[in-house]
Enzyme design. Structure first.
Site, PDB file in Angstrom:
ATOM      1  N   ASP A  68       0.807  -1.227   0.000  1.00  0.00           N
ATOM      2  CA  ASP A  68       0.000   0.000   0.000  1.00  0.00           C
ATOM      3  C   ASP A  68       0.843   1.281   0.000  1.00  0.00           C
ATOM      4  OD1 ASP A  68      -2.883  -0.573   0.007  1.00  0.00           O
ATOM      5  OD2 ASP A  68      -2.497  -1.669   1.862  1.00  0.00           O
ATOM      6  N   GLU A  73       0.123   9.520   1.144  1.00  0.00           N
ATOM      7  CA  GLU A  73      -0.579  10.492   1.998  1.00  0.00           C
ATOM      8  C   GLU A  73      -0.777   9.979   3.416  1.00  0.00           C
ATOM      9  OE1 GLU A  73      -4.406  12.920   1.439  1.00  0.00           O
ATOM     10  OE2 GLU A  73      -5.138  10.867   1.609  1.00  0.00           O
ATOM     11  N   ASP A  74      -0.881   8.652   3.548  1.00  0.00           N
ATOM     12  CA  ASP A  74      -1.180   8.111   4.873  1.00  0.00           C
ATOM     13  C   ASP A  74       0.004   8.178   5.831  1.00  0.00           C
ATOM     14  OD1 ASP A  74      -3.873   7.571   4.472  1.00  0.00           O
ATOM     15  OD2 ASP A  74      -3.386   5.756   3.339  1.00  0.00           O
ATOM     16  N   ARG A  93       1.112  -1.684   7.138  1.00  0.00           N
ATOM     17  CA  ARG A  93       1.350  -0.335   6.621  1.00  0.00           C
ATOM     18  C   ARG A  93       2.305   0.476   7.498  1.00  0.00           C
ATOM     19  NH1 ARG A  93      -2.801   3.108   3.660  1.00  0.00           N
ATOM     20  NH2 ARG A  93      -0.729   3.746   2.948  1.00  0.00           N
ATOM     21  N   HIS A 169     -11.567   6.109   5.439  1.00  0.00           N
ATOM     22  CA  HIS A 169     -10.886   7.282   5.977  1.00  0.00           C
ATOM     23  C   HIS A 169     -11.800   8.499   5.880  1.00  0.00           C
ATOM     24  CE1 HIS A 169      -6.708   5.429   5.006  1.00  0.00           C
ATOM     25  NE2 HIS A 169      -6.889   5.409   6.312  1.00  0.00           N
ATOM     26  N   CYS A 254      -4.781  10.342  -1.887  1.00  0.00           N
ATOM     27  CA  CYS A 254      -3.865   9.376  -1.237  1.00  0.00           C
ATOM     28  C   CYS A 254      -2.520   9.258  -1.930  1.00  0.00           C
ATOM     29  CB  CYS A 254      -4.449   7.973  -1.245  1.00  0.00           C
ATOM     30  SG  CYS A 254      -6.187   7.841  -1.049  1.00  0.00           S
TER      31      CYS A 254
HETATM   32  C1  LIG Z   1      -8.048   8.965   1.670  1.00  0.00           C
HETATM   33  N1  LIG Z   1      -7.614   7.587   1.582  1.00  0.00           N
HETATM   34  C2  LIG Z   1      -8.629   6.700   1.211  1.00  0.00           C
HETATM   35  C3  LIG Z   1      -6.290   7.258   1.891  1.00  0.00           C
HETATM   36  N2  LIG Z   1      -5.535   8.165   2.252  1.00  0.00           N
HETATM   37  N3  LIG Z   1      -5.771   6.052   1.861  1.00  0.00           N
HETATM   38  C4  LIG Z   1      -6.208   4.890   1.134  1.00  0.00           C
HETATM   39  C5  LIG Z   1      -5.498   3.655   1.619  1.00  0.00           C
HETATM   40  C6  LIG Z   1      -5.944   2.424   0.944  1.00  0.00           C
HETATM   41  C7  LIG Z   1      -5.272   1.188   1.455  1.00  0.00           C
HETATM   42  N4  LIG Z   1      -5.594   0.071   0.634  1.00  0.00           N
HETATM   43  C8  LIG Z   1      -5.686   0.895   2.894  1.00  0.00           C
HETATM   44  O1  LIG Z   1      -6.664   0.188   3.070  1.00  0.00           O
HETATM   45  O2  LIG Z   1      -5.043   1.357   3.821  1.00  0.00           O
END
Ligand SMILES: CN(C)C(=N)NCCC[C@H](N)C(=O)O
Length: 260
Positions: A68, A73-74, A93, A169, A254
């Site tokens: 991922d 962004e995360d 993650r 999110h 993201c």
């Molecule tokens: C605003 N969004 C949706 C995000 N910043 N992140 C998406 C992460 C997706 C990853 N497969 C997960 O499930 O973590």
């Protein structure tokens, strides 16, 4: 259509898709096969759209062991010059933050970290002016809201917790237009009355915009009716196809972190 820009708007951090992208986490939707070649082409199209809008691109090194990691962004949220390194709850993650932290420190940015028991993903943080909306989700907890408040209140930011029960999110449900209007897909927004200005959009991917400049937003090609709504409000709209990332519950926000 977008207008070309000659002046750098800022720096956009991105991270090339891992070869293991197809193993990325899915929570709210059913797993679908991922076409990695198409994902790579879509990622390049996304990066090209940022570059064309005047953003300087910096790549956090790719890591094929982190499925991922393209959702950079995360891992970090910028507050003016301060980079807040997140603390993802998902064990698969959490290691993503190591390279991001090294990268932002090597860029010379001030950095702070969110630490246990607080957990947070950058996708749960939406800045609107000096307001910081933080989604309380399966990833982000109240301890993270408290740590962010301690870090940011002295810098003039107001941190506001937002319940999120129907989306992965906060920024799966809402983002904001350049004028500060929060846009959201109503069926997955718990309480739109939290936001001073709220506009419901007709498609779920229409709730996701990246602000390229004060007149222009970047969004998914999967939300044409929402694009029309933004154009009618006077915005230029740049569209990109990110279907392979949407299959993993990703969206346009993201895939980059904008440092203005
Ligand atoms: C605003 N969004 C949706 C995000 N910043 N992140 C998406 C992460 C997706 C990853 N497969 C997960 O499930 O973590």
């Amino acid at each position: 259509m977008s207008t070309m820009s000659t002046r750098a708007r800022g720096t956009a951090l991105v991270r090339r898709p891992a070869a293991s992208l197809a193993d990325g986490i899915v929570t709210f939707i059913e797993r679908q096969p991922i076409d990695l070649d198409l994902a790579n082409r879509q990622w390049q199209g996304y990066v090209a759209a940022l570059e064309e809008a005047g953003w300087r691109i910096r790549e956090v090194p790719q890591d094929d062991s982190l499925p991922d990691s393209v959702f950079v962004e995360d891992t970090v949220v910028m507050f003016d010059g301060l980079a807040v390194i997140t603390n993802p709850k998902a064990p698969a993650r959490n290691p993503e933050i190591v390279a991001t932290e090294k990268f932002v420190r090597d860029l010379g940015l001030d950095a702070a970290t969110i630490t246990d028991p607080a957990t947070i993903d950058g996708g749960d943080v939406l800045k609107v002016g000096k307001r910081v909306y933080v989604g309380l989700t399966g990833s982000t907890n109240q301890a993270a809201v408290d740590q962010l408040t301690d870090l940011l209140a002295p810098r003039g930011w107001k941190v506001i917790a937002v319940p999120v029960t129907k989306a992965l999110h906060l920024k799966s449900a809402i983002t904001a237009l350049p004028d500060g209007t929060v846009i959201g897909y109503a069926p997955v927004v718990d309480d739109p009355s939290i936001f001073p200005k709220f506009l419901a959009v007709p498609e779920e991917p229409g709730a996701h915009v990246v602000v390229l400049d004060k007149n222009t937003v970047l969004m998914s090609s999967a939300a044409p009716d929402s694009a029309t709504l933004f154009i009618d409000r006077g915005y230029d709209v740049v569209v990109v196809d990110i279907s392979e990332f949407e299959k993993l519950e990703g969206c346009v926000t993201c895939l980059s972190v904008r440092i203005r």
